[in-house]
Design a protein around this motif. Structure first.
Motif, PDB file in Angstrom:
ATOM      1  N   TYR A 233     -36.594 -15.187 -29.473  1.00 50.09           N
ATOM      2  CA  TYR A 233     -36.254 -13.873 -29.334  1.00 50.09           C
ATOM      3  C   TYR A 233     -35.178 -13.169 -30.149  1.00 50.09           C
ATOM      4  O   TYR A 233     -35.209 -12.074 -30.677  1.00 50.09           O
ATOM      5  CB  TYR A 233     -36.105 -13.125 -27.736  1.00 50.09           C
TER       6      TYR A 233
ATOM      7  N   ALA B  31     -42.432 -15.531 -27.323  1.00 50.12           N
ATOM      8  CA  ALA B  31     -43.129 -16.219 -26.462  1.00 50.12           C
ATOM      9  C   ALA B  31     -43.983 -17.079 -27.070  1.00 50.12           C
ATOM     10  O   ALA B  31     -44.346 -18.306 -27.105  1.00 50.12           O
ATOM     11  CB  ALA B  31     -43.903 -15.425 -25.376  1.00 50.12           C
ATOM     12  N   GLU B  32     -44.902 -16.528 -28.156  1.00 48.71           N
ATOM     13  CA  GLU B  32     -45.602 -17.217 -28.951  1.00 48.71           C
ATOM     14  C   GLU B  32     -45.037 -18.285 -29.857  1.00 48.71           C
ATOM     15  O   GLU B  32     -45.692 -19.314 -29.997  1.00 48.71           O
ATOM     16  CB  GLU B  32     -46.414 -16.329 -29.823  1.00 48.71           C
TER      17      GLU B  32
ATOM     18  N   ASP C 247     -38.814  -9.782 -30.870  1.00 46.33           N
ATOM     19  CA  ASP C 247     -39.922  -9.283 -30.283  1.00 46.33           C
ATOM     20  C   ASP C 247     -40.074 -10.262 -29.214  1.00 46.33           C
ATOM     21  O   ASP C 247     -40.382 -11.455 -29.561  1.00 46.33           O
ATOM     22  CB  ASP C 247     -40.828  -9.305 -31.420  1.00 46.33           C
ATOM     23  N   ALA C 248     -40.387  -9.640 -27.913  1.00 41.14           N
ATOM     24  CA  ALA C 248     -40.845 -10.646 -26.864  1.00 41.14           C
ATOM     25  C   ALA C 248     -41.955 -11.308 -26.878  1.00 41.14           C
ATOM     26  O   ALA C 248     -42.103 -12.615 -26.521  1.00 41.14           O
ATOM     27  CB  ALA C 248     -40.596  -9.870 -25.367  1.00 41.14           C
ATOM     28  N   ASP C 249     -42.914 -10.755 -27.223  1.00 40.66           N
ATOM     29  CA  ASP C 249     -44.348 -11.244 -27.393  1.00 40.66           C
ATOM     30  C   ASP C 249     -44.245 -12.633 -28.682  1.00 40.66           C
ATOM     31  O   ASP C 249     -44.874 -13.495 -28.323  1.00 40.66           O
ATOM     32  CB  ASP C 249     -45.512 -10.363 -28.038  1.00 40.66           C
ATOM     33  N   ALA C 250     -43.662 -12.190 -29.613  1.00 38.06           N
ATOM     34  CA  ALA C 250     -43.597 -13.105 -30.886  1.00 38.06           C
ATOM     35  C   ALA C 250     -42.735 -14.401 -30.436  1.00 38.06           C
ATOM     36  O   ALA C 250     -42.926 -15.298 -30.739  1.00 38.06           O
ATOM     37  CB  ALA C 250     -42.961 -12.462 -32.019  1.00 38.06           C
TER      38      ALA C 250
END
Length: 181
Positions: free
Chosen positions: A48, A58-59, A53-56
């Motif tokens: 992060y 996590a990915e 970007d939280a989604d990126a």
């Protein structure tokens, strides 16, 4: 009867051989599960910090663990490996986003220099560091890896990591207007 005993004895050997790898696999799975439980939050926070970007993030964290699992038996130092993979995935993301932005700017005819003035926060100062300095700062200070682990993650000697950290601190002090000047 002699034949039955031989067949039964042979079957017992086969059963033991077939069951033999299961405990080993279970131990590997348990060790990986423990590492995942202990390190996933830190790797996700690090990702992060790299991407914002939280989604990126996590990915990237999931992909780092997936790649580690694929090489689990051959990786001697899994923690530095995870951070190296996360760093490389974030770099790939940066490069991709930069290419997309450049293409959009060229298509619209907008200069990249039209952005607002620089923000002199610590995070922005770190983001403006050259990649070699940014990587060691993020791994050492934000991911809380030791110099040895940073060296392993970046595949550089520990002395080089120490030098890069020193140079990065000097650049940050200058960028942030060190009051000792």
């Amino acid at each position: 009867m002699g034949m039955d005993a031989a067949v039964t004895g042979g079957m017992d050997d086969l059963s033991r051989a077939a069951a033999g790898p299961a405990p080993v696999v279970a131990r590997y799975a348990e060790r990986f599960g423990d590492l995942y439980r202990d390190e996933y939050p830190a790797v996700a926070r690090y990702a992060y910090r790299l991407t914002g970007d939280a989604d990126a993030a996590a990915e990237i964290a999931q992909e780092a663990f997936t790649r580690l699992l694929a090489r689990w038996i051959g990786v001697r130092e899994p923690r530095p490996y995870l951070y190296r993979v996360a760093t490389n995935l974030a770099r790939d993301r940066w490069a991709s986003r930069t290419r997309e932005l450049d293409a959009r700017l060229l298509g619209v005819g907008v200069s990249a220099a039209t952005a607002d003035g620089p923000d002199f926060s610590v995070a922005d100062a770190v983001d403006r560091l050259p990649a070699r300095h940014r990587d060691v700062v993020l791994l050492h200070y934000f991911a809380d890896l030791s110099v040895t682990d940073v060296a392993a993650a970046l595949r550089r000697p520990a002395g080089t990591v120490k030098r890069l950290l020193s140079e990065a601190r000097a650049e940050l002090a200058t960028a942030l207007g060190d009051p000792r000047d």
